[in-house]
Design an enzyme around this catalytic site. Structure first.
Site, short mmCIF file in Angstrom:
data_model
loop_
_atom_site.label_atom_id
_atom_site.label_comp_id
_atom_site.label_asym_id
_atom_site.label_seq_id
_atom_site.Cartn_x
_atom_site.Cartn_y
_atom_site.Cartn_z
N CYS A 163 0.80 -1.24 0.00
CA CYS A 163 0.00 0.00 0.00
C CYS A 163 0.83 1.28 0.00
CB CYS A 163 -0.93 -0.01 1.20
SG CYS A 163 -1.83 -1.58 1.31
N HIS A 296 -3.21 8.06 6.09
CA HIS A 296 -3.40 6.77 5.40
C HIS A 296 -4.84 6.32 5.66
CE1 HIS A 296 -2.37 3.11 3.43
NE2 HIS A 296 -2.45 2.36 4.51
N HIS A 330 -9.49 2.16 -1.03
CA HIS A 330 -8.03 2.05 -0.92
C HIS A 330 -7.49 1.57 -2.26
CE1 HIS A 330 -4.08 1.49 0.35
NE2 HIS A 330 -4.24 0.73 1.42
#
Lengths: 401, 357
Positions: A163, A296, A330
């Site tokens: 990520c 995040h 995401h």
């Protein structure tokens, strides 16, 4: 400063739309791009995901590609569409003669196509449509797609650190320019939704079937998304000489490892704290200088607890923060670049985008995210976090040019 | 041009006896099914015993190879860890994918998903060594090794303080992977023993292989076993381009062709790539010995790292393993080694290594 790295162009594709403008508009209007799958061929049709609103055929059409003759996967198509926007303001012929790097980032390559063909891959058959997709499974396939489609011949590299991948691509591009290996670097990442990834996160039991709620006490996991985003990095002196628009200065960055657990962050936020502290040090800034933190904020139990604690420890309640994951989902390897662009939008628009779906404060935190659009802010510096599996933590800082 | 960096240690897990056992000077391990799989060592001394039970072969291989390189260099916690892989854990990727299809997207084991992530080896080594520094993973096809090394150079150059980087590469072949790539002619169609593959260079294809190699790099010369002078990464290589880049690399580092004692080549018996090295080889003098290695390892995206490991054996032992020798040169001391390698997806690389003074 002579060696400052600046951002002079950008391109983005996400569930919020195609291009910088439509993404900025959606963020300002608080319009989430999450919806149930229309193109992803999953059995989990009830899931909310951040799907880009074009089919593969429409993506190919937009790029004037005949989708029946080439082996571009959705991953490659998303990347190409974002790059097309980035290149629109540039002289491509001149770019071909320059020392250019293309640092791409990706997590599962062309899995979005391969997963539907895999049984053909491993069966006895040797002829068929699947054959031209055989070399598309790895992360670097989309890198090759981009350079082939635009006729570029840059130095290329492909990063895969889950990520935080695209954030790392920006760091590597900046370092290559600083050390004189190249003059310009196109950096970012791309990921298309695949059943592989969706089921991977489902098996980890950290997917919320409803819209995700970052930093909320009742958060219940993440929504997955897809997209591609790229930024053009070069030296400030070169950009000024060219007389081009400077979107932002890339003033600080840090990559550290949590060294705690294969998939979970250290609960006290030590890793996140180290990443942010290092980026501030690199940018030579104090915590007071930061006007907005694009967190995040995946809305998983573990991430938001760790990241929230780290933000509180470092910044107290003094710096507004939000997660834009409820807008886009995401986007994994693209997330760092998607959110770098959102950070630049905040910087230049003097606004802070809301953290959607927040209602109940987390017990362990004394800070809360921004929940509605804040405008007319004086923002000089924005910090953006991306934390990945394998403990890979990255913080980036963008500053007004 | 990059500043040279120093290699403090090297470890390799390969189809040959490179990790434990008697090395590659005596025994040659062969196969006759166009596949060379690594000789799996006992991984238990390198990995947390609880964690090891769920780990797949590539993860175990990567971690162990990395831990051995660190222990050989006498370093507990490197300042950075950079890994490169073309494929990551194919076993885990295939397993999760096939389960997902067979089980209709229900009741899947997350372990395979987590381990299929390309940076999972890196994450495990960081955890085991408590290395909280710079951490990067490249999935860069046939240039994954090269990009990892280049990034290590960038990292080491950026700091004025003494620093170390663990650089590692790993790839695995699976039976499925062999079947898949066979459909686009990666491998020979006829059955050829692995040790004779280089002679059969009149047909396309080669043999499949795998391996891992890890190196500790530093920006100080103390205890160096090799110097990595420079790297060139090439897209769409031709014989002319490879020769040009080799010439430039040598010029940048003030080394003449006469001073090249050994060339290690990545020729693989594939007729499509045999001519890639010819222009560069024309530059060589009688001084140079010519070595090949893909009949020992098979073809895989990070095979360059095996050639680097082999170079270090030559520096250390000043002796050429007989099974690698194609042509003996007149040089009796091996100081400068040029590596020329290619990968089927249209990439090649040139590396210059030197014995420390």
């Amino acid at each position: 400063m002579r060696d400052n790295i600046v951002i002079t162009s950008a391109g983005i594709v996400s569930a919020l739309g195609i291009g910088y403008k439509s993404n900025a508009e959606a963020l300002k209007n608080g319009l989430s791009g999450l919806r149930q799958p229309q193109f992803l061929n999953t059995l989990h049709q009830d899931l909310l995901i951040g799907e880009v609103c074009l089919s593969n055929e429409d993506l190919a059409d937009k790029l004037s590609i005949s989708s029946t003759t080439v082996s571009y996967t959705r991953t490659g198509l998303l990347a190409m569409l974002a790059i097309e926007e980035l290149l629109a303001s540039l002289d491509i012929a001149a770019l071909r003669k320059e020392k250019l790097a293309f640092i791409n980032a990706n997590t599962v390559g062309g899995m979005c196509s391969v997963e539907d063909m895999y049984l053909h891959f491993i069966a006895d058959e040797t002829q068929g449509d699947f054959v031209r997709y055989i070399d598309t499974l790895d992360c670097a396939a989309s890198t090759k797609d981009v350079t082939t489609h635009f006729g570029l011949n840059p130095f290329t590299a492909t990063i895969s650190t889950a990520c935080s991948s695209a954030s790392n691509a920006l760091i590597v591009g900046a370092r290559m320019i600083t050390q004189g290996l190249v003059d310009k670097a196109i950096c970012g990442g791309c990921d298309a939704l695949s059943r592989f990834t969706v089921n991977g996160f489902l098996s980890l039991k950290n997917v919320d079937r409803e819209a995700c709620k970052p930093f909320d006490e009742h958060r219940n996991g993440l929504n997955l998304g897809e997209g591609a985003a790229f930024l053009m990095l070069e030296k400030e002196a070169d950009a000024i000489k060219r007389g081009t628009t400077i979107l932002a200065r890339f003033s600080g960055y840090n990559n550290t490892n949590d060294a705690y657990h294969p998939t979970a962050p250290s609960p006290d936020g030590a890793g996140a704290l180290r990443a942010m502290t290092g980026a501030l040090k690199k940018a030579n800034l104090t915590t007071e200088a930061i006007g907005y933190i694009n967190a995040h904020g995946t809305a998983t139990i573990n991430n938001d607890a760790a990241e929230g604690r780290a933000i509180e420890k470092l910044f107290g309640a003094n710096v507004p923060f939000s997660s834009t994951k409820p807008f886009t989902g995401h986007t994994l390897a693209a997330a760092g670049a998607v959110e770098a662009i959102f950070s630049i939008m905040a910087l230049n628009g003097n606004c802070i985008f809301p953290n959607l779906n927040y209602s109940t404060p987390m017990q362990e935190l004394n800070i809360a995210p921004v929940t509605s659009l804040m405008t007319h802010q004086n923002i000089q510096h924005v910090l953006s976090n991306s934390f990945g599996f394998g403990g890979n933590n990255v913080s980036l800082i963008f500053s007004k040019a | 041009m990059m500043t040279p960096v120093y290699i403090l240690s090297a470890s390799a897990i390969s189809p040959q006896n490179t990790f434990d056992g008697d090395g590659i000077y005596e025994t040659l391990i062969t196969s006759d099914n166009l596949k060379l799989f690594v000789k799996e060592p006992d991984y238990r001394s390198y990995i947390n015993p609880v964690a090891i039970r769920r780990m797949s072969r590539l993860i175990k291989r990567g971690i162990s190879c990395g831990m051995k390189a660190l222990s050989d260099a006498g370093i507990k916690t490197p300042d950075a860890i950079i890994t490169g892989t073309g494929l990551g854990s194919m076993t885990d990727t295939e397993r999760f994918l096939k389960d997902m299809i067979a089980l209709r997207e229900e009741a899947l084991n997350p372990t395979f998903f987590i381990q299929s992530t390309y940076n999972s080896v890196n994450g495990w080594i960081s955890l085991q060594t408590q290395s909280t520094g710079y951490n990067q993973t490249y999935v860069n096809r046939g240039l994954s090794t090269e990009m990892s090394l280049l990034d290590a150079q960038l990292f080491l150059q950026e700091t004025s303080e003494a620093a170390t980087v663990l650089v590692g590469t790993f790839d695995e072949m699976t039976d499925d992977y062999f079947v898949v790539k066979n459909k686009i002619d990666y491998w020979k169609k006829e059955s050829i023993p692995s040790n004779e593959i280089l002679k059969h260079n009149d047909t396309p294809g080669t043999i499949g292989g795998e391996g891992a190699a890890f190196f500790v790099l530093a920006n100080r010369a103390t205890k160096a076993i090799a110097i990595l002078k420079g790297i060139k990464m090439l897209q769409q290589p031709t014989s002319e381009i490879i020769a040009q880049e080799a010439i430039q690399l040598l010029q940048e580092h003030g080394v003449t062709w006469d001073e090249i004692d050994v060339v290690i080549m990545g020729n693989s018996g594939d007729s499509r790539f045999e001519s890639l090295y010819s222009n560069a080889l024309d530059c060589l003098s009688a001084n140079t010995s010519l070595l090949a290695f893909k009949h020992l390892t098979g073809e895989y995206p990070t095979a360059t790292s095996f050639a680097i490991w082999l170079s270090i054996q030559l520096f250390n032992n000043q002796r050429i393993p007989k099974n690698t020798l194609l042509q003996q040169g007149t040089a009796t001391h091996y100081r400068n080694i040029l590596i020329l390698n290619h990968y089927p997806l249209n990439t090649a690389s040139v590396l210059l290594l030197q014995e420390p003074a």
